[in-house]
Design a protein around this motif. Structure first.
Motif, PDB file in Angstrom:
ATOM      1  N   ALA A  18      60.953  61.489  50.556  1.00 52.55           N
ATOM      2  CA  ALA A  18      62.160  61.167  49.810  1.00 52.55           C
ATOM      3  C   ALA A  18      62.351  59.657  49.710  1.00 52.55           C
ATOM      4  O   ALA A  18      62.812  59.138  48.684  1.00 52.55           O
ATOM      5  N   GLY A  19      61.996  58.937  50.770  1.00 52.54           N
ATOM      6  CA  GLY A  19      62.146  57.487  50.759  1.00 52.54           C
ATOM      7  C   GLY A  19      61.201  56.775  49.815  1.00 52.54           C
ATOM      8  O   GLY A  19      61.415  55.615  49.476  1.00 52.54           O
ATOM      9  N   LEU A  20      60.149  57.485  49.394  1.00 51.17           N
ATOM     10  CA  LEU A  20      59.176  56.886  48.485  1.00 51.17           C
ATOM     11  C   LEU A  20      59.436  57.241  47.026  1.00 51.17           C
ATOM     12  O   LEU A  20      58.823  56.672  46.132  1.00 51.17           O
ATOM     13  N   ARG A  21      60.351  58.175  46.785  1.00 51.00           N
ATOM     14  CA  ARG A  21      60.618  58.595  45.412  1.00 51.00           C
ATOM     15  C   ARG A  21      61.248  57.462  44.609  1.00 51.00           C
ATOM     16  O   ARG A  21      62.061  56.694  45.131  1.00 51.00           O
ATOM     17  N   PRO A  22      60.940  57.369  43.335  1.00 52.93           N
ATOM     18  CA  PRO A  22      61.657  56.399  42.488  1.00 52.93           C
ATOM     19  C   PRO A  22      63.082  56.873  42.251  1.00 52.93           C
ATOM     20  O   PRO A  22      63.389  58.066  42.338  1.00 52.93           O
ATOM     21  N   VAL A  23      63.963  55.939  41.965  1.00 54.77           N
ATOM     22  CA  VAL A  23      65.334  56.303  41.622  1.00 54.77           C
ATOM     23  C   VAL A  23      65.314  57.031  40.285  1.00 54.77           C
ATOM     24  O   VAL A  23      64.741  56.540  39.313  1.00 54.77           O
ATOM     25  N   PRO A  24      65.898  58.224  40.211  1.00 56.97           N
ATOM     26  CA  PRO A  24      65.850  58.977  38.956  1.00 56.97           C
ATOM     27  C   PRO A  24      66.706  58.341  37.874  1.00 56.97           C
ATOM     28  O   PRO A  24      67.554  57.485  38.135  1.00 56.97           O
ATOM     29  N   ARG A  25      66.474  58.784  36.658  1.00 57.80           N
ATOM     30  CA  ARG A  25      67.273  58.328  35.526  1.00 57.80           C
ATOM     31  C   ARG A  25      68.641  59.003  35.610  1.00 57.80           C
ATOM     32  O   ARG A  25      68.729  60.230  35.653  1.00 57.80           O
ATOM     33  N   LEU A  26      69.693  58.213  35.639  1.00 53.89           N
ATOM     34  CA  LEU A  26      71.027  58.723  35.938  1.00 53.89           C
ATOM     35  C   LEU A  26      71.969  58.636  34.749  1.00 53.89           C
ATOM     36  O   LEU A  26      71.877  57.726  33.930  1.00 53.89           O
ATOM     37  N   ARG A  27      72.907  59.616  34.711  1.00 53.18           N
ATOM     38  CA  ARG A  27      74.073  59.530  33.844  1.00 53.18           C
ATOM     39  C   ARG A  27      75.337  59.343  34.678  1.00 53.18           C
ATOM     40  O   ARG A  27      76.226  58.589  34.311  1.00 53.18           O
ATOM     41  N   HIS A  28      75.396  60.058  35.829  1.00 51.63           N
ATOM     42  CA  HIS A  28      76.589  60.014  36.665  1.00 51.63           C
ATOM     43  C   HIS A  28      76.206  60.005  38.141  1.00 51.63           C
ATOM     44  O   HIS A  28      75.329  60.764  38.574  1.00 51.63           O
ATOM     45  N   LEU A  29      76.895  59.161  38.893  1.00 51.39           N
ATOM     46  CA  LEU A  29      76.738  59.088  40.340  1.00 51.39           C
ATOM     47  C   LEU A  29      78.110  59.311  40.973  1.00 51.39           C
ATOM     48  O   LEU A  29      79.093  58.670  40.588  1.00 51.39           O
ATOM     49  N   PHE A  30      78.167  60.206  41.946  1.00 55.44           N
ATOM     50  CA  PHE A  30      79.408  60.522  42.641  1.00 55.44           C
ATOM     51  C   PHE A  30      79.274  60.079  44.094  1.00 55.44           C
ATOM     52  O   PHE A  30      78.314  60.459  44.774  1.00 55.44           O
ATOM     53  N   VAL A  31      80.229  59.287  44.550  1.00 62.35           N
ATOM     54  CA  VAL A  31      80.165  58.702  45.891  1.00 62.35           C
ATOM     55  C   VAL A  31      81.366  59.165  46.703  1.00 62.35           C
ATOM     56  O   VAL A  31      82.519  58.997  46.282  1.00 62.35           O
ATOM     57  N   CYS A  32      81.096  59.742  47.862  1.00 59.31           N
ATOM     58  CA  CYS A  32      82.143  60.241  48.758  1.00 59.31           C
ATOM     59  C   CYS A  32      81.905  59.672  50.153  1.00 59.31           C
ATOM     60  O   CYS A  32      80.767  59.644  50.630  1.00 59.31           O
ATOM     61  N   VAL A  33      82.971  59.227  50.808  1.00 56.71           N
ATOM     62  CA  VAL A  33      82.906  58.819  52.213  1.00 56.71           C
ATOM     63  C   VAL A  33      83.632  59.874  53.043  1.00 56.71           C
ATOM     64  O   VAL A  33      84.844  60.060  52.902  1.00 56.71           O
ATOM     65  N   ALA A  34      82.883  60.567  53.885  1.00 58.55           N
ATOM     66  CA  ALA A  34      83.428  61.618  54.743  1.00 58.55           C
ATOM     67  C   ALA A  34      83.550  61.053  56.160  1.00 58.55           C
ATOM     68  O   ALA A  34      82.547  60.809  56.830  1.00 58.55           O
ATOM     69  N   ASP A  35      84.772  60.864  56.589  1.00 55.11           N
ATOM     70  CA  ASP A  35      85.056  60.177  57.855  1.00 55.11           C
ATOM     71  C   ASP A  35      85.381  61.181  58.956  1.00 55.11           C
ATOM     72  O   ASP A  35      86.365  61.912  58.873  1.00 55.11           O
ATOM     73  N   HIS A  36      84.536  61.223  59.993  1.00 54.24           N
ATOM     74  CA  HIS A  36      84.849  61.980  61.201  1.00 54.24           C
ATOM     75  C   HIS A  36      85.913  61.151  61.945  1.00 54.24           C
ATOM     76  O   HIS A  36      85.598  60.422  62.889  1.00 54.24           O
ATOM     77  N   PHE A  37      87.148  61.275  61.526  1.00 52.26           N
ATOM     78  CA  PHE A  37      88.194  60.344  61.947  1.00 52.26           C
ATOM     79  C   PHE A  37      88.826  60.829  63.250  1.00 52.26           C
ATOM     80  O   PHE A  37      89.586  61.799  63.264  1.00 52.26           O
ATOM     81  N   HIS A  77      88.682  57.800  50.284  1.00 53.10           N
ATOM     82  CA  HIS A  77      88.253  57.966  51.673  1.00 53.10           C
ATOM     83  C   HIS A  77      88.774  59.319  52.167  1.00 53.10           C
ATOM     84  O   HIS A  77      89.977  59.559  52.148  1.00 53.10           O
ATOM     85  N   THR A  78      87.864  60.197  52.572  1.00 53.15           N
ATOM     86  CA  THR A  78      88.277  61.513  53.050  1.00 53.15           C
ATOM     87  C   THR A  78      88.267  61.531  54.571  1.00 53.15           C
ATOM     88  O   THR A  78      87.213  61.386  55.194  1.00 53.15           O
ATOM     89  N   PHE A  79      89.449  61.711  55.147  1.00 55.35           N
ATOM     90  CA  PHE A  79      89.606  61.755  56.598  1.00 55.35           C
ATOM     91  C   PHE A  79      89.467  63.205  57.078  1.00 55.35           C
ATOM     92  O   PHE A  79      90.327  64.040  56.791  1.00 55.35           O
ATOM     93  N   PHE A  80      88.385  63.493  57.777  1.00 59.07           N
ATOM     94  CA  PHE A  80      88.230  64.803  58.413  1.00 59.07           C
ATOM     95  C   PHE A  80      88.830  64.681  59.811  1.00 59.07           C
ATOM     96  O   PHE A  80      88.226  64.114  60.725  1.00 59.07           O
ATOM     97  N   TYR A  81      90.039  65.201  59.947  1.00 59.36           N
ATOM     98  CA  TYR A  81      90.815  64.995  61.180  1.00 59.36           C
ATOM     99  C   TYR A  81      90.525  66.113  62.187  1.00 59.36           C
ATOM    100  O   TYR A  81      90.560  67.294  61.832  1.00 59.36           O
ATOM    101  N   PRO A  82      90.258  65.761  63.462  1.00 57.31           N
ATOM    102  CA  PRO A  82      89.942  66.772  64.490  1.00 57.31           C
ATOM    103  C   PRO A  82      91.193  67.570  64.869  1.00 57.31           C
ATOM    104  O   PRO A  82      92.020  67.117  65.650  1.00 57.31           O
ATOM    105  N   MET A  83      91.307  68.758  64.330  1.00 55.99           N
ATOM    106  CA  MET A  83      92.536  69.527  64.475  1.00 55.99           C
ATOM    107  C   MET A  83      92.760  70.074  65.873  1.00 55.99           C
ATOM    108  O   MET A  83      93.874  70.478  66.209  1.00 55.99           O
ATOM    109  N   GLU A  84      91.740  70.060  66.727  1.00 57.28           N
ATOM    110  CA  GLU A  84      91.973  70.438  68.126  1.00 57.28           C
ATOM    111  C   GLU A  84      92.779  69.370  68.855  1.00 57.28           C
ATOM    112  O   GLU A  84      93.316  69.620  69.944  1.00 57.28           O
ATOM    113  N   CYS A  85      92.888  68.191  68.249  1.00 53.11           N
ATOM    114  CA  CYS A  85      93.660  67.080  68.817  1.00 53.11           C
ATOM    115  C   CYS A  85      94.877  66.766  67.951  1.00 53.11           C
ATOM    116  O   CYS A  85      95.388  65.638  67.981  1.00 53.11           O
ATOM    117  N   TYR A  86      95.336  67.731  67.194  1.00 55.61           N
ATOM    118  CA  TYR A  86      96.387  67.499  66.198  1.00 55.61           C
ATOM    119  C   TYR A  86      97.652  66.893  66.794  1.00 55.61           C
ATOM    120  O   TYR A  86      98.214  67.387  67.766  1.00 55.61           O
TER     121      TYR A  86
END
Length: 353
Positions: A18-37, A77-86
């Motif tokens: 996967a690290g050697l693959r070329p970057v594909p031709r793109l129309r749309h890129l979706f970026v999400c940050v999932a935070d183990h907060f 920014h998506t905060f995934f909150y540890p609900m056992e510590c709510y």
């Protein structure tokens, strides 16, 4: 061939490729940050927990001021909150960031030696709490609360090789039946709970009598029906980044930390991972993760390194001629379904649940 501790030889080989693959031709890129907060990380005092949350409520809006994607939307920014510590006083400030249009809050869970019944009750209570007390989550057409999920200690579906940090072999079934729309735990590498399947969006079908049913699954594919008993898995990038074959291999797993800060150069590896719905290769999904309450990571996420990453995305978008979109975890899952249904361009107006 050298490997990395915690990764099987086959997984390492796939990550190298996967690290050697070329970057594909793109129309749309979706970026999400999932935070183990995790404000309670490392046995924090009540004061320190509040300070960790306050750093975000005081600093996040400033850190993204003037930053926008191709639609003019600010980073999410998506905060995934540890609900056992709510603690309501810690979740409510995050809910306020959601109301300001800066992100979302979803479910994170650390547990051990659990049962199916105990897990089911906990998840239903957790979802109801986030909805009733903080106005979070949404309901589907059947009135079921829907939530995204990250498993603590990477041990989704009892996948830790030592059998710890879960205990529930039918966890995928419990998640699906209690309203989970997708899991965002992977990648775990170099942790041994890492799955054989990498760089993928797929439906995992539970074997209730065996652990780690998400090791393999049915890839979301344009125009193909999804299994009714599957749970969507949205993985982040997992590639081996190298400067040369003679150098020690380095893992790129989409983790944003003080020692592994975001940068323009990492963007290319995230794109090479090629996480997509099959048949829709011009839509790419980059799900990054972090533990954003930890001080070293907070400094990076709210500082210059993150802004450099945003600038790098803008430059890459202009150079390669694609649109990039900051999305929450929930929106990323919905967009994956749109891709599977064959949409040529994303329909942001019809995102549901």
């Amino acid at each position: 061939m050298p490997t990395i501790k915690g990764m099987s030889g086959a997984t390492f080989a796939r990550a190298c490729w996967a690290g050697l693959r070329p970057v594909p031709r793109l129309r749309h890129l979706f970026v999400c940050v999932a935070d183990h907060f995790e404000p309670e990380w490392n046995g924090a005092s009540e004061l320190l927990k509040r300070e960790r949350v306050a750093r975000w409520t005081d600093g996040y809006a400033r850190s993204v001021a003037g930053v926008a994607d191709s639609r003019g939307r600010s980073p999410q920014h998506t905060f995934f909150y540890p609900m056992e510590c709510y603690q309501p006083e810690l979740v409510e400030p995050l809910a306020e960031l959601t109301r300001q249009g800066l992100g979302d809050v979803e479910v994170h869970l650390h547990h051990d030696n659990d049962s199916s019944e105990g897990l089911r009750s906990f998840l239903l209570t957790a979802a109801t709490t986030l909805s009733d007390k903080h106005g979070l989550l949404t309901r589907d057409s059947n009135g079921l609360l829907r939530y995204g999920f990250i498993h603590g200690n990477w041990a989704l579906d009892n996948s830790h090789p030592d059998g710890c940090w879960c205990g529930v072999n039918d966890e995928l079934t419990v998640l699906r039946e209690t309203g989970c729309y997708a899991d965002f735990t992977m990648p775990a590498a170099p942790h041994p709970a890492q799955t054989r399947t990498i760089n993928s969006i797929y439906d995992a079908v539970d074997d209730p009598n065996a652990p780690k049913s998400h090791d393999v699954g049915y890839h979301l594919t344009i125009g193909c029906d999804r299994p009714a008993d599957g749970l969507m898995m949205i993985q982040g990038p997992l590639v081996i980044a190298r400067k040369g074959w003679c150098q020690k291999p380095k893992i790129e797993n989409g983790d944003l930390t003080g020692s592994q800060p975001p940068s323009t150069t990492r963007i290319h590896d995230w794109l090479r991972a090629g996480v997509k719905v099959r048949g829709r290769s011009d839509w790419l999904f980059v799900k990054l993760h972090t533990h954003g309450a930890q001080e070293a990571n907070t400094a990076v996420l709210l500082g210059d390194a993150m802004r450099e990453m945003h600038n790098g995305l803008a430059a890459s978008s202009q150079r390669r001629g694609y649109a990039y979109h900051y999305v929450t975890a929930r929106e990323m899952a919905q967009l994956a379904v749109q891709a599977q249904r064959g949409l040529v361009d994303p329909d942001f107006e019809s995102l549901t649940w």
